[in-house]
Motif scaffolding. Sequence first.
Motif, PDB file in Angstrom:
ATOM      1  N   GLN A 154     -10.160  -6.558  22.656  1.00 29.03           N
ATOM      2  CA  GLN A 154      -9.401  -6.681  23.907  1.00 29.03           C
ATOM      3  C   GLN A 154      -8.043  -6.004  23.797  1.00 29.03           C
ATOM      4  N   ARG A 155      -7.356  -6.209  22.663  1.00 26.76           N
ATOM      5  CA  ARG A 155      -6.039  -5.585  22.483  1.00 26.76           C
ATOM      6  C   ARG A 155      -6.165  -4.053  22.436  1.00 26.76           C
ATOM      7  N   ALA A 156      -7.230  -3.573  21.805  1.00 25.98           N
ATOM      8  CA  ALA A 156      -7.420  -2.117  21.727  1.00 25.98           C
ATOM      9  C   ALA A 156      -7.688  -1.515  23.109  1.00 25.98           C
ATOM     10  N   GLN A 157      -8.220  -2.329  24.027  1.00 22.11           N
ATOM     11  CA  GLN A 157      -8.477  -1.842  25.375  1.00 22.11           C
ATOM     12  C   GLN A 157      -7.243  -1.937  26.269  1.00 22.11           C
ATOM     13  N   ASP A 158      -6.530  -3.096  26.223  1.00 22.33           N
ATOM     14  CA  ASP A 158      -5.434  -3.263  27.174  1.00 22.33           C
ATOM     15  C   ASP A 158      -4.110  -2.676  26.687  1.00 22.33           C
ATOM     16  N   SER A 159      -3.938  -2.484  25.375  1.00 24.98           N
ATOM     17  CA  SER A 159      -2.690  -1.886  24.867  1.00 24.98           C
ATOM     18  C   SER A 159      -2.993  -1.087  23.605  1.00 24.98           C
ATOM     19  N   PRO A 160      -3.782  -0.038  23.711  1.00 29.44           N
ATOM     20  CA  PRO A 160      -4.265   0.674  22.517  1.00 29.44           C
ATOM     21  C   PRO A 160      -3.169   1.261  21.653  1.00 29.44           C
ATOM     22  N   GLU A 161      -2.090   1.758  22.260  1.00 32.26           N
ATOM     23  CA  GLU A 161      -1.053   2.417  21.474  1.00 32.26           C
ATOM     24  C   GLU A 161       0.030   1.455  20.982  1.00 32.26           C
ATOM     25  N   ARG A 162      -0.044   0.198  21.389  1.00 36.68           N
ATOM     26  CA  ARG A 162       0.972  -0.753  20.962  1.00 36.68           C
ATOM     27  C   ARG A 162       0.828  -1.027  19.463  1.00 36.68           C
ATOM     28  N   GLU A 163       1.959  -1.126  18.780  1.00 33.75           N
ATOM     29  CA  GLU A 163       1.952  -1.356  17.339  1.00 33.75           C
ATOM     30  C   GLU A 163       1.336  -2.720  17.017  1.00 33.75           C
ATOM     31  N   PHE A 164       0.480  -2.731  16.007  1.00 28.93           N
ATOM     32  CA  PHE A 164      -0.171  -3.962  15.579  1.00 28.93           C
ATOM     33  C   PHE A 164       0.283  -4.375  14.179  1.00 28.93           C
ATOM     34  N   LEU A 165       0.180  -3.463  13.190  1.00 28.57           N
ATOM     35  CA  LEU A 165       0.501  -3.802  11.800  1.00 28.57           C
ATOM     36  C   LEU A 165       1.524  -2.823  11.247  1.00 28.57           C
ATOM     37  N   ARG A 166       2.486  -3.360  10.500  1.00 25.88           N
ATOM     38  CA  ARG A 166       3.509  -2.521   9.872  1.00 25.88           C
ATOM     39  C   ARG A 166       3.622  -2.915   8.400  1.00 25.88           C
ATOM     40  N   PHE A 167       3.337  -1.971   7.532  1.00 30.50           N
ATOM     41  CA  PHE A 167       3.470  -2.153   6.091  1.00 30.50           C
ATOM     42  C   PHE A 167       4.449  -1.103   5.594  1.00 30.50           C
ATOM     43  N   GLY A 168       5.596  -1.530   5.077  1.00 31.71           N
ATOM     44  CA  GLY A 168       6.599  -0.576   4.633  1.00 31.71           C
ATOM     45  C   GLY A 168       7.110   0.237   5.807  1.00 31.71           C
ATOM     46  N   GLU A 169       7.072   1.545   5.658  1.00 36.74           N
ATOM     47  CA  GLU A 169       7.563   2.420   6.720  1.00 36.74           C
ATOM     48  C   GLU A 169       6.429   2.937   7.612  1.00 36.74           C
ATOM     49  N   ARG A 170       5.204   2.504   7.393  1.00 39.98           N
ATOM     50  CA  ARG A 170       4.067   2.972   8.184  1.00 39.98           C
ATOM     51  C   ARG A 170       3.580   1.878   9.118  1.00 39.98           C
ATOM     52  N   SER A 171       3.068   2.286  10.265  1.00 39.45           N
ATOM     53  CA  SER A 171       2.521   1.303  11.189  1.00 39.45           C
ATOM     54  C   SER A 171       1.225   1.823  11.795  1.00 39.45           C
ATOM     55  N   TRP A 172       0.415   0.891  12.319  1.00 37.74           N
ATOM     56  CA  TRP A 172      -0.884   1.190  12.909  1.00 37.74           C
ATOM     57  C   TRP A 172      -0.985   0.453  14.237  1.00 37.74           C
ATOM     58  N   SER A 173      -1.543   1.106  15.229  1.00 38.94           N
ATOM     59  CA  SER A 173      -1.704   0.500  16.550  1.00 38.94           C
ATOM     60  C   SER A 173      -2.957  -0.371  16.575  1.00 38.94           C
ATOM     61  N   PHE A 174      -3.110  -1.098  17.691  1.00 41.56           N
ATOM     62  CA  PHE A 174      -4.327  -1.895  17.864  1.00 41.56           C
ATOM     63  C   PHE A 174      -5.553  -0.984  17.883  1.00 41.56           C
ATOM     64  N   ALA A 175      -5.427   0.176  18.549  1.00 45.94           N
ATOM     65  CA  ALA A 175      -6.561   1.105  18.585  1.00 45.94           C
ATOM     66  C   ALA A 175      -6.874   1.655  17.197  1.00 45.94           C
ATOM     67  N   ASP A 176      -5.844   1.962  16.406  1.00 42.58           N
ATOM     68  CA  ASP A 176      -6.046   2.454  15.033  1.00 42.58           C
ATOM     69  C   ASP A 176      -6.880   1.469  14.219  1.00 42.58           C
ATOM     70  N   ILE A 177      -6.474   0.217  14.253  1.00 44.53           N
ATOM     71  CA  ILE A 177      -7.146  -0.797  13.432  1.00 44.53           C
ATOM     72  C   ILE A 177      -8.528  -1.091  13.975  1.00 44.53           C
ATOM     73  N   ASP A 178      -8.685  -1.054  15.289  1.00 43.47           N
ATOM     74  CA  ASP A 178      -9.997  -1.309  15.878  1.00 43.47           C
ATOM     75  C   ASP A 178     -11.005  -0.255  15.445  1.00 43.47           C
ATOM     76  N   THR A 179     -10.620   1.023  15.543  1.00 45.63           N
ATOM     77  CA  THR A 179     -11.568   2.087  15.167  1.00 45.63           C
ATOM     78  C   THR A 179     -11.813   2.100  13.662  1.00 45.63           C
TER      79      THR A 179
END
Length: 802
Positions: free
Chosen positions: A41-66
């Motif tokens: 659901q998060r990947a559909q309604d806010s795909p580019e929104r940041e989901f996880l941040r480790f150090g200086e890198r981050s991944w969106s909901f769509a990144d983690i979903d795929t």
Amino acid sequence: MTENVAAEQAGRTQARPAPVVKPGQLGEDPAVPTLTELLSQRAQDSPEREFLRFGERSWSFADIDTWSSRLAHRLIELDGVQPGDRVAIMLPNVVHWPVIWLAALKAGAVAVPVNSSYRRGDLAFVLRDSGARVAFTDSERSGLVADVLATEDGLAGLRVVDVADDGSEPFPQTAPAVPVDAGTLANLQYTSGTTGFPKACMLTHDYWVRLGWVCAAVTGLGTEDVLLTSQPFSYMDPQWNTALALTIGAPLVVLPRFSASTFMADVRRHRATFFYVLGSMPTLLFKQPPAPEDRDNEVRHVLCSGIPVGLHAQLEERWGAPWREIYGMTESGVDLFSPFADADAVGSGSLGRPVPTKQVRVVDPDGNEVPAGDPGELVISGKPMMSGYWNRPDDAARVLRDGWLHTGDVVVRRPDHGIQLVGRIKDMVRRGGENVASVEVEAALERDDVVVAAAVVAEPDDTLGEEVKAFVQLAAGVPADRATAEAIVERAGKELARFKVPRYVEFVADFPRTPSERISKPALKARAVDDPGVTHDLGARRNKTGARTASDGGFLDVDVMRRVAVLTLRRPEKLNAMDVATRLRLATVIREFGTGDSVRGIVLTGEGRAFSAGEDLQSVPSTDAELREAFASFHDITRAILQTQVPVVAAVNGLAVGGASEITLCCDARIGTRATEYYQPENGRGITISNASSVLLRRLIGSHAMRMVLGSPRVLADEALRIGLLDEIVEPDALIGRAIDTVIEWTPAGNTTALHLALLRPQTEEVEAAFAREDLAAWKAWESGVLSAGIGGFLSARGTGA
């Protein structure tokens, strides 16, 4: 909450959007029943929104979903994973951890979090017990995993995947068509295992989704918030933080580990608005030096399990955000909470009230409800709740009775209907018929400014059954001596009933901890047996020095003077001869002080007319194993001294015989008196040197080493000074003072002493090579019979006054 904090919080919350889960929805079922649907659901309604941040890198909901979808296909198609199969994850806090977790769930599998610091025994147990089909790990741990698979029965079919290349890239980006519902098993969540091998709680999707839903309603967080966690991902807290982030559509920042000294700086740097801490973490944070930027943060809410009552208001005032208690267990998720609007909760000690989906009772051992104000066990029913313990139906039946989880926590109902923790059923000291709750004594000790953390345990006592013993970690710079122990206990005693005041105090540099940052008392007590420290007996029945026995290594006294630890061998009637236990204890104490956290340096000395007569030949080795143990204990002292971060000075007050003279060679300086005398009579009788003296003597006295070892002369003070065995000769009454002065001179403020010590001392390889040669020589002497004969001759010579 103070007026200042309330005003500041009003400003921080002004621009915040409405909470995703409103407080009135706290008792409702989650809108989405599974973690995998939440991610979709998060990947559909806010795909580019940041989901996880480790150090200086981050991944969106769509990144983690795929990514997790591709990896789920890999698990099914390449690894043959079927619904219900177990997938182990043994990783530190890296982004692959939550990705693999979510991928396993998309494949219908069950995740098995494995503590990344596990060693062989724990790892083998978890892999066997869970029946894992696949294990994900990294290069740092792959060798250990491979070794376990090669040597443990029943693990031959386990596939191991290195996350450096998880092989997911070629697979589809959409989730596989595997049916998953709220009741589908998601995790085998192993408890910390502090009382033996751990048990695995069976946790469903509903458990995690409901936990995220409840915490979202409790905190009122929204999409613009930033969550932060620092506990190991193998523990449940980062996992429910992930569920919370999925519930509200906000990012989660994951730190590599918890560090009290950098935690709040990370909170500021990441602009975190929410975090959760537990156990000793609040106390460790508060005892960091205050900084002008403490309130320069965006934190709106802090949830905590174990807020120190005496620090609660100060925690809020210092960082400008409300802290509220939340109570739960791995077995039950979340049970009690204090609303953020409840300012009366500050400093009350209340755990709060039940969440709407839970019922609680306070019962006696027979299961009967106890009156308000009386202590009893907290029992809980409702949702979320584990389904049971994997492979352990009997254990599950003991804690889950008639639908009620027996927590093992002793609580009382407060007049305001809140619940207050008293202690653990198994964490009580039974002193002379009185029950002492360890948690109450610990809280009193930790309110002291010089105490970082404390752990209270029962110490067996012939008269009272059990006595109260406190292990105490001191703030930096506080002397770990008897005077400090007395002062701490005296201050705590003003808050405690007389029978609750600790009789014994042992200072420790740190505590063994569970993944949840709680002190592991079983591990602490085991460590105290294996590596006993200095215990200060503050009771009326104090053990006198002369009454000590050699078997406990009790001939060593410790005092801290001017921030220098003075270690004194006190067995003058035996010329301070040492047995194995005393040598092991000496090495342990040197290591404890050698970190430099509490003292500037160490002084070794003896009481009476001898520094030490070395090996106690009244308890000489009679077997090969005892011989090796004796040599190993001498080696241990050498290693301990040469590995310290502080100077070690020998104050040689008199005769230094054999192994004792060798111990002084490891020290960074040797200061003596006119009575100082070095003597190694055993060398001529087949009792070989052992403390790397074959290296150290040559470094110190060059060619004189040969005659000192082979000729075994008595080397008096003037000669010792001339050849370099002594650095200085002083009057007897100035000996300890001069040794302490030397340490202080060598450790000025802002010094680099530790670096110089590492450069000037012999290298580890050189010392270990000497040990190996000396052990071989000892073995040959033992095999030939020379050693036994030498000991007999030495004892005979001593009997005639030689």
